[in-house]
Design a protein around this motif. Structure first.
Motif, short mmCIF file in Angstrom:
data_model
loop_
_atom_site.label_atom_id
_atom_site.label_comp_id
_atom_site.label_asym_id
_atom_site.label_seq_id
_atom_site.Cartn_x
_atom_site.Cartn_y
_atom_site.Cartn_z
N PHE A 88 0.84 -1.20 0.00
CA PHE A 88 0.00 0.00 0.00
C PHE A 88 0.88 1.26 0.00
CE2 PHE A 88 -1.98 3.35 2.57
CZ PHE A 88 -3.09 3.64 1.78
N TYR A 89 1.87 1.27 0.88
CA TYR A 89 2.81 2.39 0.96
C TYR A 89 3.46 2.65 -0.40
CZ TYR A 89 5.06 4.83 4.95
OH TYR A 89 5.46 5.72 5.90
N ASN A 90 3.90 1.59 -1.03
CA ASN A 90 4.53 1.67 -2.34
C ASN A 90 3.60 2.35 -3.34
OD1 ASN A 90 6.64 0.96 -4.28
ND2 ASN A 90 5.25 -0.64 -4.99
N GLU A 91 2.34 1.95 -3.34
CA GLU A 91 1.38 2.52 -4.29
C GLU A 91 1.07 3.99 -3.95
OE1 GLU A 91 0.63 0.97 -7.15
OE2 GLU A 91 1.96 -0.60 -6.37
N VAL A 92 1.03 4.31 -2.66
CA VAL A 92 0.84 5.70 -2.26
C VAL A 92 2.01 6.54 -2.76
CG1 VAL A 92 0.80 7.28 -0.27
CG2 VAL A 92 -0.63 5.23 -0.27
N PHE A 93 3.24 6.05 -2.58
CA PHE A 93 4.41 6.78 -3.06
C PHE A 93 4.33 7.01 -4.56
CE2 PHE A 93 7.21 4.76 0.49
CZ PHE A 93 6.64 5.59 1.43
N LYS A 94 3.95 5.97 -5.31
CA LYS A 94 3.83 6.11 -6.77
C LYS A 94 2.80 7.18 -7.13
CE LYS A 94 4.85 1.31 -8.05
NZ LYS A 94 4.25 0.07 -8.60
N PHE A 95 1.65 7.13 -6.47
CA PHE A 95 0.60 8.11 -6.76
C PHE A 95 1.08 9.52 -6.45
CE2 PHE A 95 -2.80 10.81 -5.14
CZ PHE A 95 -3.57 10.93 -6.30
N LEU A 96 1.66 9.72 -5.28
CA LEU A 96 2.10 11.06 -4.90
C LEU A 96 3.17 11.58 -5.85
CD1 LEU A 96 2.13 10.70 -1.03
CD2 LEU A 96 0.57 12.08 -2.41
N GLU A 97 4.08 10.71 -6.24
CA GLU A 97 5.12 11.13 -7.18
C GLU A 97 4.49 11.55 -8.52
OE1 GLU A 97 9.54 9.70 -8.16
OE2 GLU A 97 8.01 8.23 -8.71
N SER A 98 3.43 10.84 -8.94
CA SER A 98 2.76 11.19 -10.19
C SER A 98 2.07 12.56 -10.11
CB SER A 98 1.74 10.12 -10.59
OG SER A 98 0.57 10.22 -9.80
N GLN A 99 1.79 13.01 -8.89
CA GLN A 99 1.16 14.32 -8.66
C GLN A 99 2.18 15.45 -8.57
OE1 GLN A 99 -2.38 14.41 -8.67
NE2 GLN A 99 -1.81 12.38 -9.39
N GLY A 100 3.44 15.09 -8.52
CA GLY A 100 4.50 16.10 -8.47
C GLY A 100 5.42 15.86 -7.28
N GLU A 101 6.67 16.18 -7.48
CA GLU A 101 7.71 15.97 -6.45
C GLU A 101 7.33 16.62 -5.13
OE1 GLU A 101 11.22 14.78 -4.63
OE2 GLU A 101 10.37 14.11 -6.53
N GLU A 102 6.74 17.81 -5.18
CA GLU A 102 6.40 18.50 -3.94
C GLU A 102 5.36 17.74 -3.12
OE1 GLU A 102 3.93 19.67 -7.29
OE2 GLU A 102 6.07 19.92 -7.05
N GLN A 103 4.49 16.99 -3.77
CA GLN A 103 3.49 16.18 -3.04
C GLN A 103 4.17 15.05 -2.26
OE1 GLN A 103 0.21 16.94 -2.81
NE2 GLN A 103 0.78 18.76 -3.95
N LEU A 104 5.11 14.39 -2.91
CA LEU A 104 5.83 13.30 -2.26
C LEU A 104 6.67 13.85 -1.10
CD1 LEU A 104 6.51 10.27 -2.29
CD2 LEU A 104 8.37 10.82 -3.87
N GLN A 105 7.35 14.95 -1.31
CA GLN A 105 8.16 15.55 -0.26
C GLN A 105 7.30 15.98 0.93
OE1 GLN A 105 11.44 15.41 -0.32
NE2 GLN A 105 11.43 14.55 -2.36
N ALA A 106 6.14 16.53 0.65
CA ALA A 106 5.23 16.95 1.73
C ALA A 106 4.77 15.74 2.54
CB ALA A 106 4.02 17.69 1.15
N TYR A 107 4.55 14.63 1.87
CA TYR A 107 4.14 13.40 2.56
C TYR A 107 5.26 12.90 3.48
CZ TYR A 107 2.02 8.80 3.22
OH TYR A 107 1.47 7.66 3.76
N PHE A 108 6.49 12.89 2.97
CA PHE A 108 7.62 12.47 3.80
C PHE A 108 7.75 13.37 5.03
CE2 PHE A 108 10.08 10.65 -0.10
CZ PHE A 108 9.32 9.49 -0.05
N LEU A 109 7.56 14.66 4.85
CA LEU A 109 7.65 15.58 5.99
C LEU A 109 6.52 15.34 6.99
CD1 LEU A 109 8.80 18.87 4.23
CD2 LEU A 109 10.12 17.45 5.82
N ALA A 110 5.34 14.98 6.50
CA ALA A 110 4.22 14.66 7.41
C ALA A 110 4.54 13.40 8.21
CB ALA A 110 2.93 14.48 6.62
N ILE A 111 5.13 12.40 7.56
CA ILE A 111 5.55 11.19 8.27
C ILE A 111 6.59 11.55 9.32
CG2 ILE A 111 6.76 8.98 8.06
CD1 ILE A 111 5.54 8.75 5.23
N SER A 112 7.53 12.40 8.95
CA SER A 112 8.58 12.81 9.88
C SER A 112 7.99 13.48 11.11
CB SER A 112 9.56 13.76 9.18
OG SER A 112 10.58 14.16 10.06
#
Length: 162
Positions: free
Chosen positions: A10-34
């Protein structure tokens, strides 16, 4: 609760989706996890330093059944992930791992080390093999020196490598 075999996929698919929405989306997600992970490790680092980090990852090693070696001395902590359970489970489920799947580790822990004055050198080694080496230093110069031996240096949101 999602079993760990399904969670990593599931995590893997979330990462793929967020990356498809733009680098800033993926980075924001990592920061939220942090930010969320601060609840689990920030106080240990602030009060016990490298010893607190070792305490945290020893618990994770047991909890997640990691094939991981932990080595701590007075100026650094090293985690050598011999077989990463997260990437292994993604690969074992016949999922195509997101090309940057391993970024999530540095993505959540790097900002915490930045806040606590420690210096992370995170070597993914090879994105297609479930292994990595994470070194955490008290001294920035020693971290910089350790970067020279890294095969694939990993950064995180807000951090500049080099």
């Amino acid at each position: 609760m999602i079993p760990s075999d399904h969670f990593t996929r599931f995590y893997n698919e979330v990462f793929k989706f967020l990356e498809s929405q733009g680098e800033e989306q993926l980075q924001a997600y990592f920061l939220a996890i942090s930010k969320n992970q601060e609840k689990h490790i920030l106080e240990l680092i602030q009060t016990k330093g490298l010893e607190g980090m070792e305490e945290y990852w020893t618990h994770i090693k047991i909890e997640e059944n990691c094939d991981m070696d932990i080595d701590r001395n007075e100026d650094r902590l090293e985690l050598r992930m011999n077989v990463c359970p997260s990437l292994s489970k993604v690969m074992d489920n016949d999922a195509e791992p997101m090309g940057r799947y391993c970024d999530h580790c540095a993505g959540w822990i790097g900002p915490i080390f930045d806040k606590t004055g420690y210096h992370l050198v995170y070597d993914v080694i090879d994105r297609k093999k479930p292994q990595c080496v994470m070194r955490v230093f008290k001294d920035a110069a020693k971290a910089k020196e350790a970067e020279r031996d890294v095969k694939l240096l990993m950064g995180w949101p807000g951090h500049k490598i080099g």
